[in-house]
Design a protein around this motif. Structure first.
Motif, mmCIF file in Angstrom:
data_model
loop_
_atom_site.group_PDB
_atom_site.id
_atom_site.type_symbol
_atom_site.label_atom_id
_atom_site.label_comp_id
_atom_site.label_asym_id
_atom_site.label_seq_id
_atom_site.Cartn_x
_atom_site.Cartn_y
_atom_site.Cartn_z
ATOM 1 N N SER A 53 0.825 -1.223 0.000
ATOM 2 C CA SER A 53 0.000 0.000 0.000
ATOM 3 C C SER A 53 0.855 1.267 0.000
ATOM 4 N N ILE A 54 1.900 1.258 -0.820
ATOM 5 C CA ILE A 54 2.777 2.420 -0.963
ATOM 6 C C ILE A 54 2.279 3.268 -2.132
ATOM 7 N N PRO A 55 2.020 4.555 -1.953
ATOM 8 C CA PRO A 55 1.622 5.404 -3.086
ATOM 9 C C PRO A 55 2.725 5.416 -4.151
ATOM 10 N N PHE A 56 2.329 5.279 -5.418
ATOM 11 C CA PHE A 56 3.347 5.288 -6.471
ATOM 12 C C PHE A 56 2.777 5.804 -7.785
ATOM 13 N N VAL A 57 3.703 6.250 -8.625
ATOM 14 C CA VAL A 57 3.402 6.769 -9.954
ATOM 15 C C VAL A 57 4.345 6.077 -10.927
ATOM 16 N N VAL A 58 3.877 5.799 -12.139
ATOM 17 C CA VAL A 58 4.740 5.185 -13.138
ATOM 18 C C VAL A 58 4.970 6.147 -14.297
ATOM 19 N N ILE A 59 6.187 6.156 -14.781
ATOM 20 C CA ILE A 59 6.498 6.865 -16.019
ATOM 21 C C ILE A 59 6.513 5.813 -17.116
ATOM 22 N N GLY A 60 5.564 5.889 -18.034
ATOM 23 C CA GLY A 60 5.484 4.887 -19.089
ATOM 24 C C GLY A 60 4.080 4.356 -19.252
ATOM 25 N N THR A 61 3.970 3.324 -20.070
ATOM 26 C CA THR A 61 2.681 2.778 -20.463
ATOM 27 C C THR A 61 2.357 1.521 -19.686
ATOM 28 N N SER A 62 1.126 1.439 -19.224
ATOM 29 C CA SER A 62 0.660 0.230 -18.555
ATOM 30 C C SER A 62 -0.761 -0.072 -19.007
ATOM 31 N N THR A 63 -1.089 -1.355 -19.069
ATOM 32 C CA THR A 63 -2.454 -1.755 -19.410
ATOM 33 C C THR A 63 -3.373 -1.655 -18.198
ATOM 34 N N ASP A 64 -2.802 -1.447 -17.027
ATOM 35 C CA ASP A 64 -3.581 -1.301 -15.795
ATOM 36 C C ASP A 64 -4.046 0.153 -15.669
ATOM 37 N N ARG A 65 -5.298 0.381 -15.980
ATOM 38 C CA ARG A 65 -5.828 1.743 -15.997
ATOM 39 C C ARG A 65 -6.025 2.329 -14.606
ATOM 40 N N LYS A 66 -5.795 1.533 -13.580
ATOM 41 C CA LYS A 66 -5.924 2.036 -12.214
ATOM 42 C C LYS A 66 -4.647 2.722 -11.736
ATOM 43 N N LEU A 67 -3.569 2.562 -12.500
ATOM 44 C CA LEU A 67 -2.296 3.161 -12.105
ATOM 45 C C LEU A 67 -2.261 4.636 -12.496
ATOM 46 N N TYR A 68 -1.502 5.411 -11.726
ATOM 47 C CA TYR A 68 -1.233 6.799 -12.105
ATOM 48 C C TYR A 68 -0.042 6.792 -13.057
ATOM 49 N N GLN A 69 -0.289 7.212 -14.299
ATOM 50 C CA GLN A 69 0.725 7.098 -15.345
ATOM 51 C C GLN A 69 1.086 8.467 -15.919
ATOM 52 N N ILE A 70 2.388 8.675 -16.086
ATOM 53 C CA ILE A 70 2.898 9.836 -16.822
ATOM 54 C C ILE A 70 3.489 9.257 -18.108
ATOM 55 N N ASP A 71 2.928 9.601 -19.239
ATOM 56 C CA ASP A 71 3.234 8.841 -20.440
ATOM 57 C C ASP A 71 3.342 9.749 -21.659
ATOM 58 N N ALA A 72 3.812 9.155 -22.762
ATOM 59 C CA ALA A 72 3.777 9.770 -24.084
ATOM 60 C C ALA A 72 3.193 8.728 -25.021
ATOM 61 N N ASP A 73 2.655 9.147 -26.156
ATOM 62 C CA ASP A 73 2.029 8.199 -27.070
ATOM 63 C C ASP A 73 3.089 7.606 -27.989
ATOM 64 N N HIS A 74 3.799 6.592 -27.477
ATOM 65 C CA HIS A 74 4.910 5.997 -28.212
ATOM 66 C C HIS A 74 4.451 5.263 -29.470
ATOM 67 N N ARG A 75 3.311 4.624 -29.424
ATOM 68 C CA ARG A 75 2.859 3.858 -30.583
ATOM 69 C C ARG A 75 2.570 4.771 -31.772
ATOM 70 N N ILE A 76 1.812 5.832 -31.531
ATOM 71 C CA ILE A 76 1.469 6.740 -32.622
ATOM 72 C C ILE A 76 2.707 7.470 -33.111
ATOM 73 N N GLY A 77 3.560 7.909 -32.189
ATOM 74 C CA GLY A 77 4.785 8.597 -32.602
ATOM 75 C C GLY A 77 5.676 7.704 -33.442
ATOM 76 N N SER A 78 5.828 6.453 -33.038
ATOM 77 C CA SER A 78 6.656 5.510 -33.797
ATOM 78 C C SER A 78 6.027 5.213 -35.149
ATOM 79 N N TYR A 79 4.704 5.129 -35.165
ATOM 80 C CA TYR A 79 3.999 4.915 -36.434
ATOM 81 C C TYR A 79 4.280 6.065 -37.406
ATOM 82 N N GLU A 80 4.189 7.293 -36.917
ATOM 83 C CA GLU A 80 4.401 8.456 -37.787
ATOM 84 C C GLU A 80 5.828 8.492 -38.334
ATOM 85 N N LEU A 81 6.797 8.180 -37.480
ATOM 86 C CA LEU A 81 8.186 8.203 -37.934
ATOM 87 C C LEU A 81 8.451 7.056 -38.915
ATOM 88 N N ALA A 82 7.902 5.876 -38.634
ATOM 89 C CA ALA A 82 8.078 4.738 -39.539
ATOM 90 C C ALA A 82 7.417 5.012 -40.893
#
Length: 316
Positions: free
Chosen positions: A137-166
């Motif tokens: 029960s430790i409060p935490f935040v993640v930097i990155g993508t998770s499929t667990d929508r209950k987590l507090y996430q700080i993220d960027a849209d890596h899939r769309i960005g990679s798609y655009e560059l590719a």
């Protein structure tokens, strides 16, 4: 003014026990810790911020879990952003190294009550650290993508960005590139892979788990493919890209264009690099730091916060 020795004498315990309780290092029983806390309050004993910490039941430390990969500049920049953001609220960042399956370092920090909250700078599938933090029960935040929508996430849209560059790479005439990826279990790498796959499908070659300890790992992955007429190289991140470009320079493969799904400032000056995604890791860190402090202060917080990416194309 009372001293640490006075505390030990008056409470009938050893000086080292008082020291361990005040520093948060080492094991001290709950009863003893309570007595020391009461003594600190009654005698206004204040070794720096220790009295405040004991009185409020807080350490004013936040653990930042960093990757054990030595050239992971991303995590280091996130740490700087975190430290800059939390200091205004009286918190300090405590770096904890993530060695993959071995999470004993963080377990020890939590067991010894050295931190109030945790920030993860990278997460993997079935993450052991996340399971530990939920259990404790430790409060935490993640930097990155998770499929667990209950987590507090700080993220960027890596899939769309990679798609655009590719897609831009494809428009430049690249038909059969190779994607050199890091750890396949990291969710951010899977997102970048999905963006690549949407563009190149089965025509793109994918090699996972390319280590970046030296150019030798890149050579093992690339050398056989050079003979198979690949026409472009896609790097999963800046660490891989650095070694790819270094290896290409020494073998004069000037004709092979290179892009990276994560970039660093040094890439702006690299002639052999055609394009990269820039995501401000310092900003990711600042947002994560502000988020964990908000959680610790009982404030409401949205579950997912996005930092925009910048598609950087170079006219070589």
């Amino acid at each position: 003014m009372k001293t640490l020795v006075d505390a030990a004498t008056e409470l009938g315990i050893t000086k080292s026990t008082v020291s361990r309780a005040l520093s948060g290092r080492g094991r001290v029983s709950e009863e003893t810790r309570r007595k020391i806390q009461e003594w600190v309050q009654e005698n206004n004993y204040s070794p720096n911020s220790i009295a405040r910490s004991l009185a409020e039941g807080k350490t004013y430390n936040i653990a930042v879990v960093l990757s054990g990969i030595t050239d992971n500049i991303f995590s280091q920049r996130c740490l700087v952003g975190i430290a800059k953001s939390i200091v205004h609220d009286g918190y300090d960042a405590l770096a904890v190294i993530d060695y993959g399956d071995d999470i004993s370092s963080l377990e020890r920090v939590i067991r010894n009550r050295k931190v109030d909250g945790v920030i993860l700078t990278r997460i993997v599938k079935d993450d052991k650290i996340i399971k530990l933090l939920k259990k404790e029960s430790i409060p935490f935040v993640v930097i990155g993508t998770s499929t667990d929508r209950k987590l507090y996430q700080i993220d960027a849209d890596h899939r769309i960005g990679s798609y655009e560059l590719a897609r831009w790479f494809l428009q430049q005439g690249v038909k059969r590139p190779v994607l050199l990826g890091g750890g396949e279990s990291y969710l951010v790498n899977r997102q970048r892979y999905e963006g690549f796959k949407e563009v190149f499908g089965e025509d793109g070659i994918v090699i996972w788990n390319v280590w970046t300890d030296s150019d030798d790992w890149v050579a093992q992955a690339l050398a056989p493919l050079i003979e198979k007429n690949i026409d472009g190289i896609v790097c999963m991140d800046d660490a891989i890209c650095y070694h790819v470009i270094s290896w290409l320079k020494h073998r004069n493969y000037f004709q092979l264009p290179v892009i990276s799904f994560y970039g660093a400032p040094w890439m702006e000056q690299e002639e052999r690099l055609r394009g990269f995604l820039f995501i401000d890791s310092d900003e990711l860190g600042r947002k994560a730091g502000n988020a964990i402090v908000s959680l610790l202060q009982g404030q409401k917080l949205q579950k997912r916060m996005i930092v925009p990416y910048k598609l950087t194309i170079k006219n070589n």
